[in-house]
Design an enzyme around this catalytic site. Structure first.
Site, short mmCIF file in Angstrom:
data_model
loop_
_atom_site.label_atom_id
_atom_site.label_comp_id
_atom_site.label_asym_id
_atom_site.label_seq_id
_atom_site.Cartn_x
_atom_site.Cartn_y
_atom_site.Cartn_z
CG ASP A 31 24.18 -45.08 39.91
OD1 ASP A 31 24.36 -44.06 40.59
OD2 ASP A 31 23.40 -46.00 40.25
CB SER A 124 6.35 -45.39 44.55
OG SER A 124 5.95 -45.44 45.89
CB ALA A 125 2.42 -48.42 46.75
CE1 TYR A 148 10.49 -41.20 45.22
CE2 TYR A 148 8.62 -41.98 46.52
CZ TYR A 148 9.67 -42.23 45.66
OH TYR A 148 9.90 -43.51 45.23
CE LYS A 152 9.78 -42.68 41.93
NZ LYS A 152 10.82 -43.15 41.04
CG ASN A 178 6.62 -50.62 51.99
OD1 ASN A 178 5.58 -50.45 51.37
ND2 ASN A 178 7.05 -49.76 52.88
CG ASN A 198 12.67 -46.63 53.65
OD1 ASN A 198 13.55 -46.21 52.91
ND2 ASN A 198 11.41 -46.30 53.50
CG LEU A 199 10.28 -51.13 59.87
CD1 LEU A 199 10.35 -50.42 61.21
CD2 LEU A 199 8.96 -51.87 59.72
P1 NAD Z 1 18.74 -46.08 45.44
O1 NAD Z 1 18.92 -44.68 45.91
O2 NAD Z 1 19.44 -47.17 46.15
O3 NAD Z 1 19.08 -46.18 43.88
C1 NAD Z 1 18.92 -45.09 42.99
C2 NAD Z 1 20.20 -44.99 42.19
O4 NAD Z 1 20.07 -43.91 41.26
C3 NAD Z 1 21.45 -44.72 43.04
O5 NAD Z 1 22.47 -45.59 42.63
C4 NAD Z 1 21.78 -43.26 42.71
O6 NAD Z 1 23.18 -43.01 42.81
C5 NAD Z 1 21.27 -43.14 41.29
N1 NAD Z 1 20.91 -41.79 40.86
C6 NAD Z 1 20.17 -40.88 41.53
N2 NAD Z 1 20.04 -39.76 40.80
C7 NAD Z 1 20.72 -39.97 39.64
C8 NAD Z 1 20.94 -39.19 38.48
N3 NAD Z 1 20.46 -37.94 38.37
N4 NAD Z 1 21.67 -39.72 37.48
C9 NAD Z 1 22.19 -40.97 37.57
N5 NAD Z 1 22.01 -41.75 38.65
C10 NAD Z 1 21.28 -41.26 39.68
O7 NAD Z 1 17.15 -46.33 45.43
P2 NAD Z 1 16.34 -47.69 45.25
O8 NAD Z 1 15.73 -48.03 46.56
O9 NAD Z 1 17.16 -48.70 44.55
O10 NAD Z 1 15.17 -47.17 44.32
C11 NAD Z 1 15.25 -47.25 42.91
C12 NAD Z 1 14.02 -46.60 42.31
O11 NAD Z 1 12.85 -47.24 42.83
C13 NAD Z 1 13.87 -45.11 42.63
O12 NAD Z 1 13.40 -44.45 41.48
C14 NAD Z 1 12.83 -45.09 43.72
O13 NAD Z 1 12.09 -43.89 43.71
C15 NAD Z 1 11.95 -46.27 43.33
N6 NAD Z 1 11.23 -46.84 44.48
C16 NAD Z 1 11.95 -47.27 45.57
C17 NAD Z 1 11.27 -47.78 46.67
C18 NAD Z 1 12.04 -48.20 47.90
O14 NAD Z 1 11.42 -48.31 48.97
N7 NAD Z 1 13.32 -48.48 47.84
C19 NAD Z 1 9.86 -47.88 46.66
C20 NAD Z 1 9.17 -47.46 45.51
C21 NAD Z 1 9.87 -46.94 44.42
N1 UDP Z 2 8.39 -47.02 60.68
C1 UDP Z 2 8.65 -46.97 62.03
N2 UDP Z 2 9.89 -46.57 62.41
C2 UDP Z 2 10.88 -46.22 61.54
C3 UDP Z 2 10.59 -46.29 60.16
C4 UDP Z 2 9.33 -46.68 59.76
O1 UDP Z 2 7.79 -47.27 62.85
O2 UDP Z 2 11.99 -45.85 61.98
C5 UDP Z 2 7.07 -47.49 60.23
C6 UDP Z 2 6.27 -46.49 59.41
O3 UDP Z 2 5.52 -45.65 60.25
C7 UDP Z 2 5.41 -47.39 58.53
C8 UDP Z 2 6.31 -48.62 58.31
O4 UDP Z 2 7.26 -48.60 59.37
O5 UDP Z 2 4.26 -47.81 59.23
C9 UDP Z 2 7.05 -48.60 56.97
O6 UDP Z 2 7.75 -47.37 56.87
P1 UDP Z 2 8.77 -47.08 55.68
O7 UDP Z 2 9.29 -45.68 55.87
O8 UDP Z 2 9.77 -48.18 55.61
O9 UDP Z 2 7.87 -47.20 54.37
P2 UDP Z 2 6.65 -46.28 53.87
O10 UDP Z 2 6.07 -45.56 55.05
O11 UDP Z 2 7.23 -45.36 52.87
O12 UDP Z 2 5.67 -47.24 53.29
#
Ligand code: NAD
Ligand code: UDP
Length: 336
Positions: A31, A124-125, A148, A152, A178, A198-199
């Site tokens: 990381d 991701s979805a 973004y 993906k 989510n 995020n929410l």
């Molecule tokens: P996060 O930001 O908490 O974790 C990502 C980690 O990667 C962090 O520790 C960051 O320091 C590290 N990182 C970033 N760029 C780097 C690099 N170039 N080299 C080394 N380390 C690096 O995010 P998360 O919520 O744990 O998400 C993890 C993965 O899941 C991501 O790829 C994200 O796109 C994917 N994802 C997350 C969500 C969500 O809602 N959290 C949803 C769908 C997909």
């Molecule tokens: N949302 C909201 N207020 C916020 C953040 C999110 O009303 O401050 C809503 C957003 O419009 C969506 C849901 O919560 O309907 C989930 O949003 P989030 O950003 O967590 O996830 P994503 O939209 O990427 O699925």
């Protein structure tokens, strides 16, 4: 047999480290701490009772990755590292293509040169885009709608091409819905920098008094109460999904799998469940829709159950309870 976990100090990565260690696997975290805190690594050790090797490095650094993969005798990689904020990706697209796409490319090249072919990828979805039907099945058409999401989708395509070129690869593309919640210990959880996008983290910061009120983006969607509907999944269930996917990697292939609960919850339902489980008020106001938001989406989860023998077990109440446990014990995140 050691598993390299890129982004292992982050939200989902830290919970996945705990589940892998608990299942008896050796892990090494890789990381650059761009969006995480080294304290998370200490907390993983506190939960598991095991010292967790952690290397500070960047996934774009192929020679360094090769050295680490060899030094730790890694057999597989779980790849979380990347940037994940949709809004920011529209403002800084090159940073997203560089970190996510170029970083994944360097990582895969490092693995190939070390003869490591087992790979789990955090997708991701968002790759499904506007729903043509719901729930999204894995064969729903793919159409990313922001930089973004395009990173993906590009990485997914790269992985499908890689497997087509060499059937030694075993690749699981996990499409998360989510993720919310936290480990039940309250030692690790989501710790966003700045204003949360995020929410659930936003609700949490309102409940802990860091923010005055929640803005609900849109109350006029064609959903059961007018607010947006998403498929929230407990991060520990999600982490266990990775463990199931790791077993599945015994068979070569390149397979995309949804990780969600299959249930949609509205913003107002999440607020209500959070207030109930935390015993805190979450003041809110309904404001105009957020640009780019979809009204509603959720996962078809049959394929995960069939291929991985995995399904999410924790409901929205547990997600809210564990989020509140983490937030009330760590009101400023890891920097208490
Ligand atoms: P996060 O930001 O908490 O974790 C990502 C980690 O990667 C962090 O520790 C960051 O320091 C590290 N990182 C970033 N760029 C780097 C690099 N170039 N080299 C080394 N380390 C690096 O995010 P998360 O919520 O744990 O998400 C993890 C993965 O899941 C991501 O790829 C994200 O796109 C994917 N994802 C997350 C969500 C969500 O809602 N959290 C949803 C769908 C997909
Ligand atoms: N949302 C909201 N207020 C916020 C953040 C999110 O009303 O401050 C809503 C957003 O419009 C969506 C849901 O919560 O309907 C989930 O949003 P989030 O950003 O967590 O996830 P994503 O939209 O990427 O699925």
């Amino acid at each position: 047999m050691t598993v390299l976990i890129t982004g292992g100090a982050g939200f989902i990565g830290s919970h996945t480290c705990v589940e892998f260690i608990a299942a008896g696997h050796d892990v090494v975290i890789y990381d650059n701490f761009e969006n995480s805190n080294p304290i998370a690594v200490e907390r993983i050790a506190a939960i598991t009772g095991k010292t967790v090797p952690c290397v500070t490095g960047d996934i774009r650094d192929q020679p360094h990755l090769e050295a680490v993969l060899q030094d730790y005798n890694c057999q597989a990689v779980v790849h979380f590292a990347g940037l994940k904020a949709v809004g920011e990706s529209a403002v800084k697209p090159l940073a997203y293509y560089e970190n996510n796409v170029q970083g994944s490319l360097a990582l895969l090249k490092a693995m190939q040169s070390c003869g490591i072919y087992k790979f789990i990828f955090s997708s991701s979805a968002t790759v499904y885009g506007t729903p043509e039907f719901l729930p999204y099945t894995e064969d729903h058409p793919l159409q990313a709608m922001n930089p973004y999401g395009r990173t993906k989708l590009m990485i997914e395509d790269m992985l499908r091409d890689l497997y087509a070129s060499d059937p030694k690869w075993s690749i699981a593309i996990l499409r998360y819905f989510n993720p919310v919640g936290a480990h039940e210990s309250g030692l690790i959880g989501e710790d966003p920098q700045g204003i949360p996008n995020n929410l659930m983290p936003f609700i949490t910061q309102v409940a802990t008094g860091r923010r005055e009120k929640l803005s609900i983006f849109g109350g006029d969607y064609e959903t059961r109460d007018g607010t947006g509907v998403r498929d929230y999944i407990h991060v520990v269930d999600l982490a266990q999904g990775h463990l199931a996917a790791y077993d599945f990697l015994k068979i070569p292939g390149c397979t995309a799998i949804n990780l969600g609960t299959g249930q949609g919850q509205s913003v107002l339902e999440v607020v209500g469940a959070f207030e109930h489980m935390s015993n805190q008020k979450v003041p809110y106001e309904i404001v105009p829709r957020r640009a780019g938001d979809l009204p509603e989406f959720y996962a078809q989860t049959d394929f995960a159950q069939k291929t991985l023998g995995w399904r999410a077990k924790k409901d929205l109440r547990e997600m809210c309870k564990d989020t509140w446990n983490w937030a009330s014990k760590n009101p400023q995140g890891y920097e208490n």
